[in-house]
Design a protein around this motif. Structure first.
Motif, mmCIF file in Angstrom:
data_model
loop_
_atom_site.group_PDB
_atom_site.id
_atom_site.type_symbol
_atom_site.label_atom_id
_atom_site.label_comp_id
_atom_site.label_asym_id
_atom_site.label_seq_id
_atom_site.Cartn_x
_atom_site.Cartn_y
_atom_site.Cartn_z
ATOM 1 N N ALA A 59 0.832 -1.199 0.000
ATOM 2 C CA ALA A 59 0.000 0.000 0.000
ATOM 3 C C ALA A 59 0.867 1.250 0.000
ATOM 4 C CB ALA A 59 -0.944 0.000 1.200
ATOM 5 N N ASN A 60 1.971 1.226 0.754
ATOM 6 C CA ASN A 60 2.868 2.381 0.769
ATOM 7 C C ASN A 60 3.429 2.662 -0.613
ATOM 8 O OD1 ASN A 60 2.610 3.092 3.420
ATOM 9 N ND2 ASN A 60 4.370 1.917 4.113
ATOM 10 N N ARG A 69 2.043 1.886 -3.531
ATOM 11 C CA ARG A 69 0.974 2.447 -4.370
ATOM 12 C C ARG A 69 0.722 3.906 -4.023
ATOM 13 N NH1 ARG A 69 -1.350 -2.661 -3.824
ATOM 14 N NH2 ARG A 69 -2.629 -1.989 -2.081
ATOM 15 N N GLU A 70 0.681 4.214 -2.742
ATOM 16 C CA GLU A 70 0.446 5.593 -2.314
ATOM 17 C C GLU A 70 1.595 6.505 -2.742
ATOM 18 O OE1 GLU A 70 -0.173 5.361 1.894
ATOM 19 O OE2 GLU A 70 -1.991 4.147 1.664
ATOM 20 N N ARG A 71 2.827 6.029 -2.582
ATOM 21 C CA ARG A 71 3.998 6.808 -2.985
ATOM 22 C C ARG A 71 3.979 7.055 -4.489
ATOM 23 N NH1 ARG A 71 7.716 3.421 -1.428
ATOM 24 N NH2 ARG A 71 8.093 2.560 -3.496
ATOM 25 N N ALA A 130 1.393 7.049 -6.434
ATOM 26 C CA ALA A 130 0.291 7.975 -6.719
ATOM 27 C C ALA A 130 0.741 9.416 -6.454
ATOM 28 C CB ALA A 130 -0.940 7.627 -5.888
ATOM 29 N N ALA A 131 1.508 9.612 -5.385
ATOM 30 C CA ALA A 131 2.027 10.950 -5.076
ATOM 31 C C ALA A 131 2.988 11.416 -6.169
ATOM 32 C CB ALA A 131 2.726 10.941 -3.715
ATOM 33 N N GLU A 144 0.950 12.464 -9.167
ATOM 34 C CA GLU A 144 0.286 13.745 -8.904
ATOM 35 C C GLU A 144 1.273 14.902 -9.031
ATOM 36 O OE1 GLU A 144 -1.730 16.146 -5.229
ATOM 37 O OE2 GLU A 144 -1.898 13.955 -5.217
ATOM 38 N N TRP A 171 7.356 11.734 2.235
ATOM 39 C CA TRP A 171 7.949 10.524 1.652
ATOM 40 C C TRP A 171 9.450 10.723 1.534
ATOM 41 C CZ3 TRP A 171 4.946 6.393 1.145
ATOM 42 C CH2 TRP A 171 3.575 6.583 1.014
#
Length: 160
Positions: A2-3, A5-7, A9-10, A13, A35
């Motif tokens: 999950a980290n 994927r979130e990273r 995604a950041a 963005e 991050w």
């Protein structure tokens, strides 16, 4: 996971909302968002997302996701899109070809070249603006050089 994927995604963005020209600049922007990543992790993320450094309208280069996608799917910048703007020259000897690009673009072009899976190419090694292409034979190198020049829109009669 999950980290990751979130990273990622950041990262997407950030590069979609502002021009980012270097990994160090991107690391700094990620750090501002909490991050703290190593250069190696960021390089893997950029490769996974298939982000490419492309010329920006203001001059210089910036990271961008492939056309038609968010970088996480199977789309990627193709050679026919990259080479016309990033190509500088190509030449070779024996089974080796040297492809020169604008500064900072060699890795993106090499990744796209590798993903093409041309049977005449054994492998590539990319620097900042230079790609070493190892071909299966001298005849294979000649075919590769002609193909690259054609994709770059260079007249083959120029004989660089």
């Amino acid at each position: 996971m999950a980290n990751k994927r979130e990273r990622q995604a950041a990262i997407l963005e950030i590069v979609e909302t502002r021009p980012v020209g270097s990994q160090e600049e991107l690391r700094r922007l990620l750090r501002q968002r909490g991050w703290d990543v190593t250069q190696a992790t960021l390089s893997r993320d950029l490769r996974d997302l298939r982000l490419a450094r492309i010329p920006s309208p203001q001059g210089g280069v910036r990271y961008a996701a492939p056309e038609g996608g968010n970088g996480a799917d199977d789309t990627r910048p193709s050679l026919d899109l990259l080479l016309p703007t990033l190509f500088r020259s190509v030449d070779g000897v024996s089974e080796l070809a040297v492809l020169r690009t604008v500064v900072g673009a060699a890795n993106s072009v090499a990744v796209s070249l590798d993903l093409e899976s041309w049977p005449d190419i054994l492998g590539t090694i990319a620097g900042d603006d230079t790609i070493l292409i190892i071909c299966r034979s001298s005849a294979a190198r000649e075919r590769i050089v002609r193909r690259i020049r054609s994709l770059a829109g260079e007249d083959s009669s120029q004989g660089r």
